[in-house]
Write an enzyme that holds these catalytic residues in place. Structure first.
Site, short mmCIF file in Angstrom:
data_model
loop_
_atom_site.label_atom_id
_atom_site.label_comp_id
_atom_site.label_asym_id
_atom_site.label_seq_id
_atom_site.Cartn_x
_atom_site.Cartn_y
_atom_site.Cartn_z
CD GLU A 95 39.78 27.23 45.73
OE1 GLU A 95 40.14 26.43 44.83
OE2 GLU A 95 39.93 28.47 45.64
NE ARG A 138 42.15 24.59 44.28
CZ ARG A 138 43.26 25.33 44.09
NH1 ARG A 138 44.41 24.72 43.84
NH2 ARG A 138 43.22 26.64 44.16
CG ASP A 151 35.96 34.10 39.01
OD1 ASP A 151 35.20 33.59 39.85
OD2 ASP A 151 37.20 34.05 39.10
CD GLU A 184 42.67 32.65 36.01
OE1 GLU A 184 42.24 31.82 36.83
OE2 GLU A 184 43.84 33.13 36.07
CB THR A 188 36.05 26.98 36.96
OG1 THR A 188 36.55 28.30 36.83
CG2 THR A 188 36.18 26.48 38.39
#
Length: 575
Positions: free
Chosen positions: A191, A195, A323, A456, A540
């Protein structure tokens, strides 16, 4: 009477046109040739000058007309950035210059999305400034990520792309003066990378402001010890102040596939921009380790032992915890500009796509295509909304196949996007649940029924619109946006739903709503030259990172020649 040796003036001139005259006088022949060449060069030079002058005048006239249009917009009070202005190599041009002009509906929709971003941002600024996320219902901030200002950093590139310069500059000052990573906090490596590292790198690539790169280096250095494992597959948790990498207890000591294989874009970019190979080396060693025992179908379980590098018996999925590993195989190839140095990423991705095909099933009676989950040899008829990134990924990767294969994968992407759109359309609120189950004769039904403002499906609609030009994807995206406006917008920001069937609201504005959902919606209604897919690749978390051609020396972890030289070429433009 004999002929006189003298001749008339006309016959005197005729001899100069007789080739025999010059053959007997080679000096005069040479002089004539020199005169001919000089005359030819003179005429050619004059014609070239005239042509270049005409071209330059034409270009200047175009620029004059364009600048007049910009001036007219300023006089009428329209924001220059609302049209997507590009500043590239000192020249100003409209982002849509190479696209069809915006129709009034598209322009209006883009401005509505921009207004939504302003509402989300000003609410964060008012009630949660410097905190990780806003709780709109209680009008308070919460530090979900250790107090790193996650929403602020996540939103930097969205603010920049939308031309919200005042807001961007205020956020930049906070990053420069208040952002501190020396915190006794156990951070998620995944994360924090997608980010914070990704958000800072994107802000740097867009603006050229070195403060963002310096901060990215600071946080990346704190994350780097997570890769110090026997296999090179990283631990997923690390304390930002003290190090001490480890895995969460609930994984049984295993690393998570997506968490371990979704740092390549950011760390490779960091090495390219700093000239320091250590970041790239760590993350590419992880991929090399995966590649040693990569299965024939390219599908990996979600749990990996970081000591031995072996997989544990666990779920195979394109949803949660699996994913983005597959996403980054494709995007690392794109990030390196598809050269031989990154070919192995593409090969691994294509292997995984063969595996994905084995997971695709269709419902009855409506024949919705969906991606199953798998454990052992058993398929589960379940698909996360998180897996709705896959249509966009497949469409993006389809362009690298030969024509027949390309069309097959593009068609599959379109089928899956239709399913994901119907995740939204199938509920009373027109917002999708977290996951769906598929039963014979029932098509789809909501499993976990919350909605936390995820991006998404909109992401896939963006890619499909960019790659096909089909405006249907814009219409679907607009319908989803309107559902967010109706159900999630409140006076103090945006909230998710506890239940998409009843519309009961939660109390969280996720940082990715500003970083991803609103950005992809804005780009869905923007010209395709705004963040061109030929020049940028999205991580992503939807942070655009500049594509830099990879050389073989980079794969061998070469030196400072790998640093980027394109950072200050303009707002959105390329080299």
């Amino acid at each position: 009477m004999g002929r006189s040796r003298s001749s008339s003036p006309s016959s005197s001139w005729k001899r100069y046109f007789n080739p025999a005259y010059y053959l007997k006088r080679p000096k005069r022949l040479a002089l004539l040739f020199i005169l001919f060449v000089c005359a030819t060069l003179l005429v050619w030079d004059r014609q070239t000058l005239v042509r270049e002058h005409q071209e330059e005048v034409s270009k200047l006239n175009e620029e004059v007309v364009h600048l007049q249009n910009l001036l007219e917009e300023l006089k009428t009070g329209q924001g220059v950035h609302s049209e997507g202005v590009i500043i590239s190599k000192g020249k100003i041009s409209r982002a849509r210059r190479d696209d069809s002009p915006d129709d009034p509906v598209t322009l209006q929709r883009r401005e509505k999305v921009k207004d939504a971003m302003l509402h989300a941002w000003t609410s964060y600024e008012k009630y949660a400034w410097g905190h990780d996320e806003l709780q709109p219902q209680t009008k308070s901030g919460v530090d979900s990520f250790g107090g790193l200002g996650a929403t602020l950093i996540d939103a930097l590139d969205t603010l920049y792309i939308m031309g919200l310069d005042e807001q961007f500059q205020k956020a930049r000052e906070w990053v420069a003066n208040s952002l501190d990573f020396n915190k006794n906090y156990d951070a998620s490596v995944f994360e924090t990378t997608i980010r914070v590292v990704g958000g800072l790198l994107s802000a740097y690539d867009l603006s050229g402001d070195k403060v963002f790169l310096d901060k990215a280096v600071d946080i990346a250095d704190r994350l780097l010890p997570a890769w110090d494992t026997p296999s090179g597959i990283p631990y997923n948790i690390i304390n930002l102040a003290h190090g001490n990498p480890h895995n969460p207890g609930w994984t049984g000591g295993n690393s998570i596939l997506a968490d371990s294989g979704t740092e390549q874009l950011e760390f490779i970019a960091l090495s390219e921009r700093t000239g320091n190979p250590k970041y790239q080396q760590k993350v590419e060693n992880t991929i090399l380790e995966f590649n040693k025992t990569f299965p024939a179908d390219g599908l990996l379980p979600i749990y990996i032992n970081p000591e031995r590098g072996t997989t544990a018996y666990s779920t195979i999925t394109f949803g949660a915890m699996g994913d983005s590993f597959y996403e980054y195989l494709l995007k690392a190839w794109i990030q390196g500009n598809k050269t031989a140095a990154v070919k192995h990423y593409r090969e691994m991705w294509e292997t995984s796509m063969k595996g994905l095909l084995s997971l695709v099933k269709r419902t009855t009676p409506s024949s919705f295509a969906y991606i199953c989950e798998k454990i052992g040899n058993s398929l589960t008829d379940k698909m996360d909304e998180l897996a709705c990134f896959a249509p966009g990924m497949i469409a993006l990767g389809s362009t690298g196949y030969p024509s027949d294969e390309s069309q097959k994968f593009l068609s599959l992407a379109e089928e899956l996007a239709w399913t994901c759109y119907n995740f939204y359309q199938s509920t009373p609120t027109k917002l999708a649940g977290e996951n769906y189950f598929f039963n014979a004769g029932q098509d789809m039904s909501v499993g976990t029924s919350w909605n936390i403002l995820r991006p998404e499906t909109v992401e896939s609609l963006f890619y499909l619109w960019r790659l096909t030009g089909n405006k249907t994807y814009q219409e679907w995206g607009w319908n989803i946006f309107e559902a967010f406006e109706k159900n999630s917008r409140i006076e103090s920001g945006y909230v998710g739903l506890k239940d998409v069937n009843t519309g009961v609201k939660d109390n969280m504005m996720q940082s990715f709503f500003l970083a991803e959902t609103l950005k992809y919606l804005y780009l869905l209604f923007s010209p395709s030259s705004v963040i061109s897919l030929d020049e940028w690749v999205f991580n992503t978390e939807a942070h655009p990172i500049k594509i830099v051609t990879r050389r073989d020396t980079l794969w061998k972890f070469g030196g400072s020649d790998s640093r980027s030289r394109t950072r200050k070429e303009g707002r959105f433009g390329g080299n």
